[in-house]
Design a protein around this motif. Sequence first.
Motif, PDB file in Angstrom:
ATOM      1  N   ALA A 135      54.219  21.863  41.587  1.00 41.69           N
ATOM      2  CA  ALA A 135      53.363  20.890  40.900  1.00 41.69           C
ATOM      3  C   ALA A 135      52.227  21.589  40.161  1.00 41.69           C
ATOM      4  O   ALA A 135      51.051  21.285  40.376  1.00 41.69           O
ATOM      5  N   PRO A 136      52.529  22.542  39.272  1.00 43.39           N
ATOM      6  CA  PRO A 136      51.462  23.354  38.674  1.00 43.39           C
ATOM      7  C   PRO A 136      50.436  22.561  37.885  1.00 43.39           C
ATOM      8  O   PRO A 136      49.243  22.836  37.957  1.00 43.39           O
ATOM      9  N   GLN A 137      50.902  21.552  37.122  1.00 43.11           N
ATOM     10  CA  GLN A 137      49.941  20.769  36.351  1.00 43.11           C
ATOM     11  C   GLN A 137      49.006  19.980  37.267  1.00 43.11           C
ATOM     12  O   GLN A 137      47.797  19.943  37.054  1.00 43.11           O
TER      13      GLN A 137
ATOM     14  N   LEU B  12      57.998  18.353  39.656  1.00 43.24           N
ATOM     15  CA  LEU B  12      57.151  18.768  40.772  1.00 43.24           C
ATOM     16  C   LEU B  12      57.560  20.137  41.297  1.00 43.24           C
ATOM     17  O   LEU B  12      56.742  20.871  41.856  1.00 43.24           O
ATOM     18  N   LYS B  13      58.822  20.479  41.107  1.00 42.14           N
ATOM     19  CA  LYS B  13      59.316  21.767  41.587  1.00 42.14           C
ATOM     20  C   LYS B  13      58.890  22.912  40.669  1.00 42.14           C
ATOM     21  O   LYS B  13      58.427  23.963  41.133  1.00 42.14           O
ATOM     22  N   VAL B  14      59.046  22.728  39.371  1.00 43.18           N
ATOM     23  CA  VAL B  14      58.804  23.844  38.450  1.00 43.18           C
ATOM     24  C   VAL B  14      57.786  23.554  37.359  1.00 43.18           C
ATOM     25  O   VAL B  14      57.481  24.421  36.546  1.00 43.18           O
ATOM     26  N   GLY B  15      57.248  22.335  37.320  1.00 42.32           N
ATOM     27  CA  GLY B  15      56.221  22.049  36.331  1.00 42.32           C
ATOM     28  C   GLY B  15      56.737  21.736  34.941  1.00 42.32           C
ATOM     29  O   GLY B  15      55.973  21.640  33.999  1.00 42.32           O
TER      30      GLY B  15
ATOM     31  N   PRO C 112      52.745  18.303  24.489  1.00 38.43           N
ATOM     32  CA  PRO C 112      51.692  19.024  25.216  1.00 38.43           C
ATOM     33  C   PRO C 112      50.784  18.101  26.000  1.00 38.43           C
ATOM     34  O   PRO C 112      49.558  18.267  26.017  1.00 38.43           O
ATOM     35  N   VAL C 113      51.371  17.125  26.650  1.00 40.98           N
ATOM     36  CA  VAL C 113      50.573  16.082  27.281  1.00 40.98           C
ATOM     37  C   VAL C 113      49.692  16.617  28.404  1.00 40.98           C
ATOM     38  O   VAL C 113      48.589  16.124  28.623  1.00 40.98           O
ATOM     39  N   SER C 114      50.148  17.642  29.106  1.00 43.49           N
ATOM     40  CA  SER C 114      49.357  18.155  30.225  1.00 43.49           C
ATOM     41  C   SER C 114      48.028  18.733  29.747  1.00 43.49           C
ATOM     42  O   SER C 114      46.988  18.550  30.384  1.00 43.49           O
ATOM     43  N   GLY C 115      48.048  19.417  28.623  1.00 42.77           N
ATOM     44  CA  GLY C 115      46.816  19.980  28.094  1.00 42.77           C
ATOM     45  C   GLY C 115      45.839  18.911  27.640  1.00 42.77           C
ATOM     46  O   GLY C 115      44.632  18.998  27.885  1.00 42.77           O
TER      47      GLY C 115
END
Length: 664
Positions: free
Chosen positions: A515-517, A62-65, A416-419
């Motif tokens: 929390a960039p994602q 959550l701090k750096v993504g 690459p789960v976020s994508g």
Amino acid sequence: MENTEKEKMELPDNAFRELKAGEEYKPVMRPDKVYPEVNTWSVIWGILMAVLFSAAAAYLGLKVGQVFEAAIPIAIIAVGVSTAAKRKNSLGENVIIQSIGACSGAVVAGAIFTLPAIYILQAKYPTMTTSFLKVFMASALGGILGILFLIPFRKYFVSDMHGKYPFPEATATSQVLISGAKGGGQAKLLLQAGIIGGLYDFIVSTFGWWNENFTSRVIGLGQTIADKAKLVFKVNTGAAVLGLGYIVGLRYALFICLGSVAVWWLIVPGMGLIFHHTVLNMWDPSITTMVGAMSPEEIFKNYGRSIGIGGIAMAGILGIIKSWEIIKGAISLAGKELKGKSNDGLKLKRTQRDIAFKIILIGTILTLLVIFGFFLFGVMHGNFLFAVVGILLVAIIAFLFTTVAANAIAIVGSNPVSGMTLMTLILASVVMVAVGLKGPAGMLAALLMGGVVCTALSMAGSFITDLKIGYWMGTTPKKQETWKFLGTLVSAATVGGVMMLLNQTYGFTSGKLAAPQANAMAAVIDPLMNGVGAPWLLYAIGAVIAIVLDRCHISALAFALGMFIPLELNIPLLVGGGLNWYITSRSKDSAVNKARGERGTLLASGFIAGGALMGVVSALLTFFGMKWSVADTWWLNPLSELASLVAYILLIIYFVKATKKSAK
């Protein structure tokens, strides 16, 4: 007798290469012998590791993504405590400890990439509410689904493709587990690095003695360039992110940073120049500011990041296309077993036994039914049509992307789960709007659906690492698979609690938690669910870039990921990757370089674990009203950034010097 046994505890020479015709891989632990694996010791330590590293990974993510995979530090701790307790034949136990504990990183990634978007959107839509139970259910059910979907692919990835995939994280973890006598020293080094990295990041987050970022705005000229040319340089100077960059390595970090440079130093300034006097709000009427009046960060948030989202989605699609034969092969194998042409594991060697496919099939059906019930009664207020559409989307997307996640982990060690989840949210939003579910209720439903899919894919990618480690060591796959479910439930409960704690302490809209994602998820889903539209043109540009990169044999996924993660979180990856290259190439003796590189991995793991864990401690202190930070005023002074740079340089010097000790 003990010395003979220890001499055998080493990886065969064909562990990391392709097998020759007729050659067989013989694991460290003999298939015809029973070893201690699942017992009270391994289960309790596994649960403890799952709790600790879930809390640490949730804070860091959550701090750096970026969510670190906990396999390496957990393996080091497992070997260390087993050595301290003088346990005999503990290799199988240590694999189980690592396997249960490693659920932490997988579940955390699935949860924090999606579910914080609910809290982010609550500021705009107060009717969107969630609870610990909903967060827990989405994470736990997604994790269970990921395990069940991956098991049929185990043989293909760990056995059939032996030596063809590098499995970087599994390789490093296996080396730690097999080290035996080195375990105590490695655990000591990890603890030392954890204390240093933890104190470093704790000082910043709790006391604010120096800024967490160093930027080009530290001088007047830099501020002018940022305002006029929309060009800025930023680097996060935290210990945990530096360690993460080291483990990622220079090649992968370079691709990520190239994507970041493309959007921050080419697209953002270019848009500022071309559309200087234009208000671009075709897909978002809330944008009322001319591009030329925006800061580089605002241009990135409103436009640049969407190009990265399109690139990530297309990279995921390309991954599915490339994995189609693998998917068909797994389905065919499962069909043969159901027809009785295979067996339930009793005739196989101990090291080849999986949970019977009939049980997997029943478990999958039951899990999908529970998810359907969760959607129907807990999310979609009894609307049968919405729930049916939701479960179909989740089941199909999660199954198709399972091989993509496993493939990515096997090749580059990064999932690459976020994508893939971003693409899931886009599809879910379009389909759910088409069947009539819109607005805040639709956003909540889509995000919880995304949470299930994201955790399933994250778990699939993480679990293939555990299974490859088990294959090399010679553990029983069936035992790993069975106890992975317990680790998933423990991790889901932990991450749910930590997420709610951090939201109450800092708030996801405060800016203190990047929390960039999750912010990207919120940015995607908001316009789609409100009929405003979406930046399809920007998505298309990103998709075209991904296709071109893929044709040029460049990692489109890494490049696109760099395009939508903030610059200050990508540059440290390059710094850490550069350190990795420097440390492992300075000596003319390859053995010295290898020893230094391994020591660097331990130091980096300590930085990551220590920095993340102390971040949780700092959050708890703030939550209970114990705050001593001077950041609110001191960080406005450019000198705080100079202090940050000095501290960062000293940290890097320590890191380099500490790795050289291994050569003595």
